[in-house]
Every structure is written in C-alpha cells, then in structure tokens.
Design a protein around this motif. Structure first.
Motif, PDB file in Angstrom:
ATOM      1  N   GLU A   4      24.065  13.674   6.088  1.00 52.19           N
ATOM      2  CA  GLU A   4      25.198  14.109   6.884  1.00 52.19           C
ATOM      3  C   GLU A   4      26.462  13.679   6.172  1.00 52.19           C
ATOM      4  O   GLU A   4      26.542  12.611   5.598  1.00 52.19           O
ATOM      5  CB  GLU A   4      25.150  13.475   8.269  1.00 52.19           C
ATOM      6  N   SER A   5      27.471  14.526   6.243  1.00 53.00           N
ATOM      7  CA  SER A   5      28.732  14.228   5.602  1.00 53.00           C
ATOM      8  C   SER A   5      29.486  13.178   6.404  1.00 53.00           C
ATOM      9  O   SER A   5      29.475  13.190   7.629  1.00 53.00           O
ATOM     10  CB  SER A   5      29.580  15.502   5.499  1.00 53.00           C
ATOM     11  N   ARG A   7      32.697  12.913   6.026  1.00 51.42           N
ATOM     12  CA  ARG A   7      34.041  13.472   6.122  1.00 51.42           C
ATOM     13  C   ARG A   7      34.297  13.908   7.566  1.00 51.42           C
ATOM     14  O   ARG A   7      33.517  14.626   8.149  1.00 51.42           O
ATOM     15  CB  ARG A   7      34.159  14.683   5.192  1.00 51.42           C
ATOM     16  N   SER A   8      35.407  13.458   8.132  1.00 53.88           N
ATOM     17  CA  SER A   8      35.722  13.862   9.502  1.00 53.88           C
ATOM     18  C   SER A   8      36.444  15.206   9.470  1.00 53.88           C
ATOM     19  O   SER A   8      37.187  15.513   8.538  1.00 53.88           O
ATOM     20  CB  SER A   8      36.560  12.799  10.201  1.00 53.88           C
ATOM     21  N   LEU A   9      36.188  16.008  10.483  1.00 54.18           N
ATOM     22  CA  LEU A   9      36.766  17.343  10.565  1.00 54.18           C
ATOM     23  C   LEU A   9      37.973  17.331  11.488  1.00 54.18           C
ATOM     24  O   LEU A   9      37.882  16.882  12.628  1.00 54.18           O
ATOM     25  CB  LEU A   9      35.728  18.331  11.103  1.00 54.18           C
ATOM     26  N   ASP A  13      40.085  22.225   9.871  1.00 52.64           N
ATOM     27  CA  ASP A  13      38.733  22.375   9.323  1.00 52.64           C
ATOM     28  C   ASP A  13      37.847  23.126  10.317  1.00 52.64           C
ATOM     29  O   ASP A  13      37.103  24.035   9.946  1.00 52.64           O
ATOM     30  CB  ASP A  13      38.099  21.013   9.028  1.00 52.64           C
ATOM     31  N   ARG A  14      37.908  22.739  11.573  1.00 56.63           N
ATOM     32  CA  ARG A  14      37.090  23.392  12.594  1.00 56.63           C
ATOM     33  C   ARG A  14      37.438  24.871  12.743  1.00 56.63           C
ATOM     34  O   ARG A  14      36.555  25.708  12.876  1.00 56.63           O
ATOM     35  CB  ARG A  14      37.215  22.664  13.930  1.00 56.63           C
ATOM     36  N   LEU A  17      35.944  26.633   9.743  1.00 59.09           N
ATOM     37  CA  LEU A  17      34.488  26.723   9.831  1.00 59.09           C
ATOM     38  C   LEU A  17      34.045  27.725  10.887  1.00 59.09           C
ATOM     39  O   LEU A  17      33.105  28.500  10.662  1.00 59.09           O
ATOM     40  CB  LEU A  17      33.894  25.343  10.106  1.00 59.09           C
ATOM     41  N   LEU A  49      35.435  21.181   1.874  1.00 54.49           N
ATOM     42  CA  LEU A  49      34.296  21.315   2.798  1.00 54.49           C
ATOM     43  C   LEU A  49      33.015  21.643   2.038  1.00 54.49           C
ATOM     44  O   LEU A  49      31.931  21.152   2.386  1.00 54.49           O
ATOM     45  CB  LEU A  49      34.590  22.390   3.847  1.00 54.49           C
ATOM     46  N   ILE A  54      29.532  20.099   3.844  1.00 50.31           N
ATOM     47  CA  ILE A  54      29.652  20.647   5.194  1.00 50.31           C
ATOM     48  C   ILE A  54      29.375  22.142   5.160  1.00 50.31           C
ATOM     49  O   ILE A  54      28.664  22.662   6.013  1.00 50.31           O
ATOM     50  CB  ILE A  54      31.031  20.317   5.795  1.00 50.31           C
ATOM     51  N   ASP A  56      27.199  24.419   3.389  1.00 54.18           N
ATOM     52  CA  ASP A  56      25.973  24.257   2.595  1.00 54.18           C
ATOM     53  C   ASP A  56      25.830  25.368   1.567  1.00 54.18           C
ATOM     54  O   ASP A  56      25.540  25.117   0.402  1.00 54.18           O
ATOM     55  CB  ASP A  56      24.781  24.236   3.552  1.00 54.18           C
TER      56      ASP A  56
END
Length: 158
Positions: A4-5, A7-9, A13-14, A17, A49, A54, A56
């Motif tokens: 798991e990354s 890195r906080s989103l 970022d959200r 994504l 990302l 995050i 893939d």
C-alpha cells in the motif's frame, strides 16, 4: 505483491483519480479541468500517483459477452496445506491459467476464490478438469455459475 502506498491523497488527487477511473483515455487538458488544476500541475500529480503505485496501470475494460466469454464462474479452491511453499506454488501456477480473471486468497472454509470467464459449460468443464484440478496442492474445487451480473464496478469509491 504490491505494498500500500504511504502517500496521502488530497482533494485534487481524489478528483483526478475519480475522473481517471471513469475516463481513462482523457487528455491532461480534460483531467486538469475536472480537478481545477493547471495542465502542468495535473501532469505532475498524475506522474506522482503513478510512481507511488496508486495508479497501478491503464487498461481497456472489455465486455465479456462481446468477446465470446459470457459466463462468469466463481470457484472456491481448497489446498492440501497452507504452508508458504504450497501457497506460492499454487499462486504461480494459477496465474498461468488464462481463464482466471481474478484470484483471491481467502479466510474461511476455502483457501482461494477465483473468477473465471469462459465460453460455455463445456469450456468450464475443460478448464476444471485440465487446469484447476491439476494445480499444485489442490484437494477440492467447487464452482458456481453467475446467472446475471447485478453490480460490477471498475471504479473505487474515492
């Protein structure tokens, strides 16, 4: 296996994504507009990302029926042992079965849950007898054919 990354989103970022999950072929111009960012900031964020794992990979989502694989079959597999060598041997071998669309190590009564995509019941029988039952460590295989897909999301709830 991927980690798991850490890195906080943030909200940008959200937004990116969520947009990418719906519009995987979108241009950076479109992504930037959707996230209220400049194109250069959008590009930097998407690259970050990707590097963080995050994002893939990118792929096209195909219609199973349209490509001649209308049946989804859920298969539970029980192994003779849960020793690491047995699990590793099974996982390596099952990755080579083309009809396996997904494979999960499970808790509970069975060791693995697989989702197969096949043409018909004859194709399922072939995969069952020539592939699944011959995988290392397998002692039991049980199949259930999905009659209809009710919910199938490629999008994660971000």
């Amino acid at each position: 296996m991927k980690q798991e990354s850490s890195r906080s989103l943030d909200s940008f970022d959200r937004k990116l994504l969520r947009f990418l999950q719906r519009e995987g072929r979108a241009s950076y111009v479109d992504m930037a507009k959707a996230a209220n960012l400049s194109e250069s900031a959008c590009l930097r964020r998407v690259k970050a990302l990707e590097q963080a794992g995050i994002i893939d990979h990118y792929s096209a989502v195909l219609d199973q029926r349209a490509v001649g694989l209308p049946l989804s079959v859920f298969v539970t597999v029980t192994l003779a042992s849960q020793a690491e060598a047995t699990l590793t041997a099974f996982e390596t071998a099952v990755a080579g079965v083309r009809e396996v669309a997904e494979c999960y190590l499970m808790t509970g009564g069975s060791d693995y849950l697989l989702r197969l995509v096949v043409r018909d019941v004859d194709d399922l029988e072939r995969v069952h007898s020539r592939e699944l039952t011959r995988l290392p460590g397998v002692t039991r295989v049980s199949s259930s054919i999905a009659m209809r897909t009710v919910v199938k999301r490629a999008e994660l709830p971000l």
